[in-house]
Enzyme design. Structure first.
Site: not given
Length: 122
Positions: A57-59, A61-62
């Protein structure tokens, strides 16, 4: 390797990895800045290599995108421009409307048109 002894020592690091290794799936949440990012990348790699479901999620996923780019695409310097503005392989860009000085509560919510490009096919 554990990133920062101030966040806990080797014992805490090993205990945390045992939890990851015993999980049926891993959820890696967001965050801000570089703290813990390499651990997120390591968790993504472990899950990919061991067929463990991973939800970034967010970071988080990064981290998954960076891990895949570094280890599958072999782009060793792949990174987010949030962490390395000079990377030759920017796989995640820092959105221009985000304020780098005031992290948190400034994220863009809602849809955004995204163009996927490749230098050979632009």
């Amino acid at each position: 390797d554990f990133e920062n002894e101030e966040m806990g020592g080797e014992k805490e690091y090993n205990e945390a990895w045992e939890k990851v290794k015993s999980a049926d799936g891993v959820v890696v949440p967001g965050g801000f800045g570089t703290r813990g990012f390499l651990g997120k990348v390591s968790a993504a790699k472990y899950c990919r290599e061991n067929s463990i479901p991973y939800l970034g999620i967010c970071l988080g996923f990064q981290a998954m995108v960076v891990e895949y780019s570094r280890n599958i695409l072999k782009w060793e310097d792949a990174n987010s421009t949030e962490f390395d503005e000079q990377t030759k392989n920017p796989v995640v860009i820092f959105m221009p409307e985000i304020d780098k000085e005031n992290m948190g509560g400034t994220m863009r919510l809602g849809s955004r048109n995204t163009a996927f490009t490749h230098p050979k096919h632009e």
